[in-house]
Design an enzyme around this catalytic site. Structure first.
Site, PDB file in Angstrom:
ATOM      1  N   ASN A   1      24.971  37.832   7.508  1.00  0.00           N
ATOM      2  CA  ASN A   1      24.780  38.990   6.640  1.00  0.00           C
ATOM      3  C   ASN A   1      26.110  39.522   6.130  1.00  0.00           C
ATOM      4  O   ASN A   1      26.545  39.184   5.027  1.00  0.00           O
ATOM      5  CB  ASN A   1      23.984  40.059   7.393  1.00  0.00           C
ATOM      6  CG  ASN A   1      23.465  41.144   6.472  1.00  0.00           C
ATOM      7  OD1 ASN A   1      23.950  41.319   5.370  1.00  0.00           O
ATOM      8  ND2 ASN A   1      22.477  41.880   6.929  1.00  0.00           N
ATOM      9  N   ASP A   2      26.780  40.343   6.953  1.00  0.00           N
ATOM     10  CA  ASP A   2      28.012  41.003   6.496  1.00  0.00           C
ATOM     11  C   ASP A   2      29.068  40.027   5.969  1.00  0.00           C
ATOM     12  O   ASP A   2      29.787  40.339   5.029  1.00  0.00           O
ATOM     13  CB  ASP A   2      28.612  41.828   7.636  1.00  0.00           C
ATOM     14  CG  ASP A   2      27.711  42.984   8.036  1.00  0.00           C
ATOM     15  OD1 ASP A   2      26.949  43.452   7.167  1.00  0.00           O
ATOM     16  OD2 ASP A   2      27.762  43.403   9.197  1.00  0.00           O
ATOM     17  N   VAL A   3      29.143  38.839   6.571  1.00  0.00           N
ATOM     18  CA  VAL A   3      30.197  37.889   6.179  1.00  0.00           C
ATOM     19  C   VAL A   3      29.943  37.268   4.811  1.00  0.00           C
ATOM     20  O   VAL A   3      30.734  36.478   4.318  1.00  0.00           O
ATOM     21  CB  VAL A   3      30.384  36.762   7.226  1.00  0.00           C
ATOM     22  CG1 VAL A   3      30.820  37.346   8.543  1.00  0.00           C
ATOM     23  CG2 VAL A   3      29.133  35.928   7.375  1.00  0.00           C
ATOM     24  N   THR A   4      28.789  37.637   4.159  1.00  0.00           N
ATOM     25  CA  THR A   4      28.514  37.137   2.815  1.00  0.00           C
ATOM     26  C   THR A   4      28.489  38.272   1.801  1.00  0.00           C
ATOM     27  O   THR A   4      28.158  38.071   0.649  1.00  0.00           O
ATOM     28  CB  THR A   4      27.137  36.439   2.771  1.00  0.00           C
ATOM     29  OG1 THR A   4      26.129  37.412   3.095  1.00  0.00           O
ATOM     30  CG2 THR A   4      27.055  35.293   3.761  1.00  0.00           C
TER      31      THR A   4
ATOM     32  N   ALA B   1      27.474  45.877  10.243  1.00  0.00           N
ATOM     33  CA  ALA B   1      28.240  46.975   9.657  1.00  0.00           C
ATOM     34  C   ALA B   1      27.335  48.103   9.166  1.00  0.00           C
ATOM     35  O   ALA B   1      27.808  49.188   8.836  1.00  0.00           O
ATOM     36  CB  ALA B   1      29.096  46.452   8.514  1.00  0.00           C
TER      37      ALA B   1
END
Lengths: 470, 105
Positions: free
Chosen positions: A397-400, A437
């Site tokens: 999720n957050d890393v994209t 996050a």
């Protein structure tokens, strides 16, 4: 130095060379296994020569032999059972457990030294011994208890969410002050056994109080840091008993843990201090807040996705911890095999924190028979998204989230995978829930993005079925 | 500072530098086996554990030596075996069906 001493020291030197060569051979997956064997051979040599030393010095009592051999047998058996049985998803727990016993062992070496001096009524020691004893005991004890709490959190025995102790920070600081004061007292050369016991207890409590408030998703940093601590404790034990093998071995691990800690903290865009203060995150990747329902996203079906994938020239799969949590590694590998058979070029884009410890996702995919040339690191794969027909995001999720490129968001500055550069994007996700996050992922609202709402394991299996029927 | 401390300190500092140099070349793909392999290396504390067993003469000494031996032996044996288990899974080509434990390519 007698000939015997010289020979012994040269063997320890050879062991140290094996450790360094072993780590050096880890620079490629093709030679890494041999590297581990070289390192193990060095360890074997160090153990054998120490046996010879113990027998040669003949200060050991018969009880001492029994203690030595039974301890070794028990530890070896426990280690082998753990190593053979552990599931690859549980690897962070096992590594933490080995951190705990390594740190504990190092602390015991120094504690034993003080106990022995105490029984001989010697209350002072040269600065070299007293300083390193105090450091070894503090670092070793903190690592021991801290690592055990980390094991508990990773295993789900202790809740993964940040746990604040009653009294919170103040209590932790007070304990730290007690440990530090005692350690400084010992460092001045007065080796008092009772003060040392207070230091050990305070350090153990401090280890627990420090790791409890850290969220489960910050574990990659915590494990790396505790690994560095263990190495340092072992090196300090080497100073205490004047053993170059321990100093070199410990220093190498300290360096390795230090590098990994820095890499992980950078990949999460957080400072090590900020992580250690804790209280961040919900623990596991479970969504804390429901996503904005008004966000317009395009929903796609298994058949739509299967057609896109099957007729693509190039597909990049972006696995996140959600994939591992759903145990869907084998399903994704099977889907990738089907696509490869149709002539699609498949690779995996792996973010440094896609897992519960550094490099964890690579091991999980390797276990699912993914050939390692398909596993690509963030820096290597980011320029390739532009040529990808489909980016398939599973459990990440957050890393994209492209919001990381803008200032003023919770993840600003965090290194991300440039998934949005792909011609088409498919996100497999259970719901619109938030990541770690706690913010909306702007990727989902991208017109190029199709959302395939499903459970990762079942969803990927349905994609495989759909691809087969094409 | 004694000569011994200076020489030990030199070994320590140079080893840390060698460690940084060697480990920064390990690809991220292998970071888990790296950490687990480094873990096995700190099992070298077993040398210390054996030496304290050799000098133990009291009940407290025996207990400390026993626990230290068990901890260190677990660290060494488990660490190397699990690292090997992980590394043999990294293959250039997938294993043919029905053969799961073949040698690394």
């Amino acid at each position: 130095m007698s000939d015997f001493d010289t020979a012994v020291r040269l063997v320890y030197l050879a062991s140290a060379v094996c450790f360094v060569l072993g780590l050096h051979l880890m620079n490629s997956p093709a030679s890494a296994r041999r590297g581990n064997q070289v390192s193990a051979a060095g360890m074997g040599a160090a153990i054998v020569v120490t046996f010879v030393v113990v027998a040669h010095d003949s200060t050991i009592t018969s009880t001492g032999w029994i203690v030595l051999i039974s301890g070794a047998a028990l530890g070896t058996a426990a280690g082998l059972v753990g190593a053979r049985r552990v599931a690859m998803t549980a690897m962070p727990q096992l590594v933490s457990l080995f951190n705990a016993v390594g740190g504990g062992g190092a602390a015991l070496v120094a504690i034993d030294d003080v106990v022995r001096l105490h029984s001989l009524h010697i209350g002072t020691a040269p600065l070299q011994v007293s300083t390193t004893t105090a450091l070894d005991v503090v670092i070793g004890a903190v690592t021991f208890s801290g690592s055990l709490v980390a094991v508990g959190k990773l295993q789900g025995i202790v809740p993964g969410r940040p746990l604040m102790l009653p009294g919170g920070r103040a209590v932790t600081y007070a304990i730290a002050a007690i440990a530090a004061a005692g350690a400084i007292y010992e460092m001045t050369g007065r080796l008092n056994l009772w003060v040392l016991i207070v230091v050990v207890v305070a350090a153990l409590v401090f280890g627990v109080a420090t790791v409890l408030p850290i969220g489960g998703a910050d574990m990659p940093v915590v494990i790396s840091l505790l690994n560095a601590f263990t190495g340092t404790a072992v090196a300090m034990a080497g100073f205490v008993i004047d053993s170059s093998a321990l100093i070199i071995g410990g220093a190498l691990v300290g360096a390795s843990g230090g590098i990994l800690t820095k890499l992980m903290a950078d990949a999460m865009n957080r400072s090590i201090g900020n992580i250690m203060v804790g209280g961040f995150g919900t623990g596991d990747a479970a969504a804390a807040v429901a996503g904005d329902p008004s966000a317009t996203v395009r929903e796609v079906s298994a058949d739509d996705v299967a057609i896109q994938l099957a007729y693509a020239a190039r597909v990049i799969i972006v696995p996140g911890y959600g994939l591992a949590a759903a145990q869907a590694q084998h399903e994704i590998s099977a889907l990738a095999d089907l696509l490869e058979d149709r002539g699609v070029d498949v690779s995996y884009a792996i973010h440094p924190v896609a897992g519960r410890m550094p490099g964890h996702m690579n091991v999980l995919l390797a276990e699912a028979n993914v050939p390692y040339p398909q596993l690509k690191e963030m820096e290597a794969v980011n320029p390739e998204f532009g040529q990808a027909d489909v980016a398939l995001v599973v459990g990440a999720n957050d890393v994209t989230n492209p919001a990381a490129r803008r200032a003023g968001t919770a993840i600003s500055g965090m290194p991300i995978l440039d998934v949005d550069a792909a011609k088409s994007i498919v996100v497999i996700k259970r719901s619109m829930g938030h990541g770690y996050a706690g913010i909306d992922n702007e990727l989902y609202a991208n017109p190029k993005t199709g959302m395939f709402f499903t459970d990762a394991k079942a969803g990927i299996a349905s994609l495989s079925t759909a691809v087969k029927s094409l | 500072m004694s000569t011994q401390l200076v020489s030990d300190l030199s070994i320590f500092v140079l080893s840390v530098l060698v460690g940084f140099e060697v480990i920064s070349k390990v690809p991220a793909m292998l970071h888990t086996p790296l950490m687990s392999g480094a873990n096995s290396i700190h099992g070298v504390v077993i040398v210390g554990a054996m030496l304290i067993a050799a000098s133990a003469h009291t009940a407290a000494g025996y207990v400390l030596a026993f626990v230290a031996m068990a901890f260190a032996a677990m660290n060494v044996a488990g660490g190397y075996v699990v690292t090997d288990r992980m590394l043999q899974m990294f293959r250039r080509r997938p294993t043919p069906p029905g053969k799961t434990d073949g040698p690394a390519a």
